[in-house]
Design an enzyme around this catalytic site. Structure first.
Site, PDB file in Angstrom:
ATOM      1  N   HIS A 216      -7.994   3.189  20.309  1.00 25.38           N
ATOM      2  CA  HIS A 216      -7.051   1.916  20.676  1.00 25.38           C
ATOM      3  C   HIS A 216      -7.645   1.307  22.066  1.00 25.38           C
ATOM      4  O   HIS A 216      -7.664   0.228  22.185  1.00 25.38           O
ATOM      5  CB  HIS A 216      -5.671   2.270  20.860  1.00 25.38           C
ATOM      6  CG  HIS A 216      -5.177   2.564  19.598  1.00 25.38           C
ATOM      7  ND1 HIS A 216      -4.374   3.541  19.099  1.00 25.38           N
ATOM      8  CD2 HIS A 216      -5.274   1.700  18.403  1.00 25.38           C
ATOM      9  CE1 HIS A 216      -3.962   3.462  17.953  1.00 25.38           C
ATOM     10  NE2 HIS A 216      -4.317   2.218  17.428  1.00 25.38           N
TER      11      HIS A 216
ATOM     12  N   ASP B 255      -7.856  -5.117  13.684  1.00 30.52           N
ATOM     13  CA  ASP B 255      -7.544  -3.644  13.670  1.00 30.52           C
ATOM     14  C   ASP B 255      -7.031  -3.249  12.179  1.00 30.52           C
ATOM     15  O   ASP B 255      -5.761  -3.372  11.864  1.00 30.52           O
ATOM     16  CB  ASP B 255      -6.596  -3.398  14.401  1.00 30.52           C
ATOM     17  CG  ASP B 255      -6.192  -1.727  14.448  1.00 30.52           C
ATOM     18  OD1 ASP B 255      -6.807  -0.876  13.947  1.00 30.52           O
ATOM     19  OD2 ASP B 255      -4.962  -1.434  15.173  1.00 30.52           O
TER      20      ASP B 255
ATOM     21  N   ASP C  41      -0.314 -12.484   6.055  1.00 30.80           N
ATOM     22  CA  ASP C  41      -1.794 -12.198   5.838  1.00 30.80           C
ATOM     23  C   ASP C  41      -2.648 -12.777   6.971  1.00 30.80           C
ATOM     24  O   ASP C  41      -2.662 -14.074   7.215  1.00 30.80           O
ATOM     25  CB  ASP C  41      -2.135 -12.875   4.462  1.00 30.80           C
ATOM     26  CG  ASP C  41      -3.461 -12.399   4.140  1.00 30.80           C
ATOM     27  OD1 ASP C  41      -4.196 -11.999   4.911  1.00 30.80           O
ATOM     28  OD2 ASP C  41      -3.932 -12.849   3.177  1.00 30.80           O
ATOM     29  N   GLY C  42      -3.522 -11.810   7.627  1.00 27.55           N
ATOM     30  CA  GLY C  42      -4.478 -12.488   8.788  1.00 27.55           C
ATOM     31  C   GLY C  42      -5.566 -13.242   8.277  1.00 27.55           C
ATOM     32  O   GLY C  42      -5.548 -14.428   9.126  1.00 27.55           O
TER      33      GLY C  42
ATOM     34  N   PRO D 253      -5.655  -4.631   0.915  1.00 29.73           N
ATOM     35  CA  PRO D 253      -5.143  -5.728   1.771  1.00 29.73           C
ATOM     36  C   PRO D 253      -6.093  -6.065   2.808  1.00 29.73           C
ATOM     37  O   PRO D 253      -6.266  -7.328   2.995  1.00 29.73           O
ATOM     38  CB  PRO D 253      -3.646  -5.697   2.106  1.00 29.73           C
ATOM     39  CG  PRO D 253      -3.528  -4.153   2.117  1.00 29.73           C
ATOM     40  CD  PRO D 253      -4.389  -3.576   0.871  1.00 29.73           C
TER      41      PRO D 253
ATOM     42  N   ASP E 223       0.570  -0.193  13.848  1.00 27.35           N
ATOM     43  CA  ASP E 223       1.254   1.058  14.272  1.00 27.35           C
ATOM     44  C   ASP E 223       1.464   0.693  15.673  1.00 27.35           C
ATOM     45  O   ASP E 223       2.153   1.415  16.504  1.00 27.35           O
ATOM     46  CB  ASP E 223       0.267   2.069  14.156  1.00 27.35           C
ATOM     47  CG  ASP E 223      -1.272   1.717  14.718  1.00 27.35           C
ATOM     48  OD1 ASP E 223      -1.447   1.450  15.944  1.00 27.35           O
ATOM     49  OD2 ASP E 223      -2.211   1.669  13.794  1.00 27.35           O
TER      50      ASP E 223
ATOM     51  N   GLN F 198       0.598  -1.010  -0.118  1.00 33.26           N
ATOM     52  CA  GLN F 198      -0.119   0.095   0.043  1.00 33.26           C
ATOM     53  C   GLN F 198       0.740   1.116   0.012  1.00 33.26           C
ATOM     54  O   GLN F 198       1.904   1.032   0.352  1.00 33.26           O
ATOM     55  CB  GLN F 198      -0.917  -0.048   1.218  1.00 33.26           C
ATOM     56  CG  GLN F 198      -0.351  -0.343   2.590  1.00 33.26           C
ATOM     57  CD  GLN F 198      -0.941  -1.192   3.570  1.00 33.26           C
ATOM     58  OE1 GLN F 198      -2.247  -1.281   3.534  1.00 33.26           O
ATOM     59  NE2 GLN F 198      -0.439  -1.689   4.590  1.00 33.26           N
TER      60      GLN F 198
ATOM     61  N   THR G 296      -7.446  -2.131   8.006  1.00 30.25           N
ATOM     62  CA  THR G 296      -7.592  -0.982   7.031  1.00 30.25           C
ATOM     63  C   THR G 296      -9.040  -1.228   6.522  1.00 30.25           C
ATOM     64  O   THR G 296      -9.881  -2.134   6.843  1.00 30.25           O
ATOM     65  CB  THR G 296      -6.703  -1.003   5.949  1.00 30.25           C
ATOM     66  OG1 THR G 296      -6.663  -2.277   5.441  1.00 30.25           O
ATOM     67  CG2 THR G 296      -5.437  -0.606   6.237  1.00 30.25           C
ATOM     68  N   ASP G 297      -9.647  -0.181   5.783  1.00 32.37           N
ATOM     69  CA  ASP G 297     -11.060  -0.235   5.372  1.00 32.37           C
ATOM     70  C   ASP G 297     -10.956  -1.484   4.192  1.00 32.37           C
ATOM     71  O   ASP G 297      -9.866  -2.065   3.854  1.00 32.37           O
ATOM     72  CB  ASP G 297     -11.556   0.986   4.637  1.00 32.37           C
ATOM     73  CG  ASP G 297     -11.695   2.019   5.858  1.00 32.37           C
ATOM     74  OD1 ASP G 297     -12.812   1.855   6.294  1.00 32.37           O
ATOM     75  OD2 ASP G 297     -10.806   2.830   6.087  1.00 32.37           O
TER      76      ASP G 297
HETATM   77  N1  SAM Z   1      -6.984   2.068  13.159  1.00 30.15           N
HETATM   78  C1  SAM Z   1      -7.076   1.860  11.617  1.00 30.15           C
HETATM   79  C2  SAM Z   1      -8.264   2.477  10.912  1.00 30.15           C
HETATM   80  O1  SAM Z   1      -9.100   2.095  11.444  1.00 30.15           O
HETATM   81  O2  SAM Z   1      -8.195   3.277  10.030  1.00 30.15           O
HETATM   82  C3  SAM Z   1      -6.235   0.936  11.311  1.00 30.15           C
HETATM   83  C4  SAM Z   1      -4.929   0.966  11.683  1.00 30.15           C
HETATM   84  S1  SAM Z   1      -3.746  -0.199  11.419  1.00 30.15           S
HETATM   85  C5  SAM Z   1      -2.310   0.872  10.872  1.00 30.15           C
HETATM   86  C6  SAM Z   1      -4.391  -1.349   9.960  1.00 30.15           C
HETATM   87  C7  SAM Z   1      -3.357  -2.277   9.465  1.00 30.15           C
HETATM   88  O3  SAM Z   1      -3.863  -3.398   8.999  1.00 30.15           O
HETATM   89  C8  SAM Z   1      -2.258  -1.706   8.407  1.00 30.15           C
HETATM   90  O4  SAM Z   1      -1.068  -1.759   9.141  1.00 30.15           O
HETATM   91  C9  SAM Z   1      -2.443  -2.942   7.462  1.00 30.15           C
HETATM   92  O5  SAM Z   1      -1.201  -3.278   6.661  1.00 30.15           O
HETATM   93  C10 SAM Z   1      -2.860  -4.202   8.016  1.00 30.15           C
HETATM   94  N2  SAM Z   1      -3.592  -5.114   7.170  1.00 30.15           N
HETATM   95  C11 SAM Z   1      -4.272  -4.909   6.051  1.00 30.15           C
HETATM   96  N3  SAM Z   1      -4.776  -5.929   5.484  1.00 30.15           N
HETATM   97  C12 SAM Z   1      -4.255  -6.957   6.574  1.00 30.15           C
HETATM   98  C13 SAM Z   1      -4.229  -8.435   6.221  1.00 30.15           C
HETATM   99  N4  SAM Z   1      -4.999  -9.070   5.018  1.00 30.15           N
HETATM  100  N5  SAM Z   1      -3.542  -9.119   7.117  1.00 30.15           N
HETATM  101  C14 SAM Z   1      -2.868  -8.411   8.073  1.00 30.15           C
HETATM  102  N6  SAM Z   1      -2.851  -7.100   8.325  1.00 30.15           N
HETATM  103  C15 SAM Z   1      -3.497  -6.319   7.423  1.00 30.15           C
END
Ligand code: SAM
Length: 285
Positions: free
Chosen positions: A62, A155, A137-138, A162, A86, A31, A157-158
Site C-alpha cells: 500500500h 489496485d 466498474d473501473g 472482474p 480493502d 467473486q 485483482t489479477d
Molecule cells: N492488493 C491486492 C492484490 O494485488 O492482490 C488487490 C486488493 S483489492 C482488494 C482488489 C479489488 O479490485 C477488489 O476489491 C476487486 O473487487 C476490485 N476490482 C476487480 N475488478 C474491478 C473492476 N473491473 N472495477 C473496479 N474494481 C475492481
C-alpha cells in the site's frame, strides 16, 4: 479439523495458509470472498482463491503503490483509485494533505467486510471528507468520466474475473486520456517470476499511450516469488527520475511516518534486474 486455504494462482505450485478461524465467507455478486485468521499473518482476505491482503504485510504494497507516484508527481491534487476495496491504498493516499481522491470499486461487499474485519486498512478513510466513493466498474468509469486526474492507481485483482478488463489496451488508453499533462498511472502487475506474461503484455498494451512506460518493484511476502512489479506510465517522461533530495523535502513536509517507503527506496525501486527488463521485449499473445 484444521482447514487450510490454498492459493491456486500458479501451475505446479501453490502456497497454503492455516485458517485458524474463518471470519467471513461469501459468494458476492462478483467473486468468492473469504476472510480468515492466520496465527502468523493476522487477518487475511482471499478473492476467488487468491490472497489480496493480510494485516501483517499490507503496508509494503500500500505504501509503494501510493507514495511513489504521488511524490514523483510533486503536486498531485486529484487522485483516482480503481479497485482497492480493502481501503489500504485510500488510507495512504489521504495521508497527503490537499488531495481529493475518487475510489471506484466494483464490489461493495469487499468494502463493507474490510471495514468490519480490517479496520486498520482504511482507518476511517472511506468517511474522509476528501474521499469520493463510487461503486462500479473501473473500465466504465474511466471511459465516461469528465474529470482529470494527476495520479491514477489501479489496485486490482489479477487478470481473471472482474479484474481482467483492467489489463486491456482499451482501459490503458482511457486512463491516458483522463490523466492531466504530467499525470502518472500505476497498476498492480503481478510477480514476474511466476507471471512473466503480465509484464510483457502490459508493456505492449500500455506503452503506446504514454511518453514513458516501465515498471518499479516492491517485495511483498504474501505475493510469493520475489519482486512484484508495479507498472508505471506517464505523460511526463522524467517523473520517475525526480531527484531524491526534492522527494525528501516533500516527504518531510508531509510529516508522516512510513514502514517500507522512503525517498531512497522510491528512487531505487526503478532499478530493474535483467530478468524483468528482458520481458519488455516480448510479444503480445
Ligand atoms: N492488493 C491486492 C492484490 O494485488 O492482490 C488487490 C486488493 S483489492 C482488494 C482488489 C479489488 O479490485 C477488489 O476489491 C476487486 O473487487 C476490485 N476490482 C476487480 N475488478 C474491478 C473492476 N473491473 N472495477 C473496479 N474494481 C475492481
Amino acid at each position: 479439523m484444521t482447514r487450510w486455504v490454498s492459493e491456486s494462482l500458479y501451475e505446479g505450485c501453490h502456497q497454503s495458509f492455516r485458517a485458524d478461524k474463518i471470519l467471513y465467507e461469501e459468494k458476492t455478486e462478483h467473486q468468492e470472498l473469504i476472510i480468515f485468521e492466520n496465527d502468523y499473518m493476522g487477518r487475511m482476505m482471499t478473492l476467488d482463491g487468491i490472497v489480496q491482503t493480510t494485516d501483517r504485510d499490507e503496508f509494503m504494497y500500500h505504501e509503494m503503490i501510493s507514495h511513489v507516484p504521488i511524490f514523483a508527481h510533486g503536486d498531485a491534487k486529484n487522485v483516482l483509485i480503481i479497485g482497492g476495496g480493502d481501503g489500504g491504498v485510500l488510507r495512504e493516499v489521504l495521508r497527503h494533505k490537499n488531495i481529493q481522491c475518487t475510489i471506484v470499486e466494483i464490489d461493495a461487499s469487499v468494502i463493507d467486510m474490510s471495514k468490519e474485519f480490517f479496520p486498520n486498512h482504511s482507518k476511517g478513510a472511506f468517511e474522509h471528507p476528501n474521499c469520493n466513493l463510487v461503486i462500479g466498474d473501473g473500465l466504465k468509469f474511466v471511459k465516461e468520466t469528465k474529470d482529470r486526474f494527476d495520479v491514477i492507481i489501479v489496485d486490482s485483482t489479477d487478470p481473471i474475473g472482474p479484474g481482467q478488463v483492467l489489463f486491456t489496451a482499451d482501459f490503458y488508453q482511457d486512463c491516458s486520456n483522463i490523466l492531466s499533462d504530467k499525470g502518472i498511472l500505476v497498476t498492480q502487475n503481478g510477480v514476474p517470476f511466476y507471471q512473466a506474461d503480465e509484464v510483457t503484455n502490459t508493456y505492449i498494451r500500455m506503452s503506446p499511450y504514454f511518453d514513458y512506460m516501465s515498471f518499479y518493484v516492491v517485495a511483498v511476502p504474501t505475493y510469493v516469488g520475489g519482486f512484484m512489479t508495479l507498472a508505471w506510465a506517464s505523460h511526463n517522461p522524467d517523473a520517475h527520475k525526480r531527484d531524491v533530495i526534492d522527494i525528501r523535502k516533500d516527504y518531510e513536509a508531509e510529516g508522516f511516518k512510513t514502514k517500507y517507503y522512503t525517498p531512497e527506496i522510491h528512487v531505487a525501486s526503478f532499478a530493474l534486474p535483467p530478468y524483468i527488463t528482458e520481458l519488455m521485449q516480448g510479444r503480445d499473445e
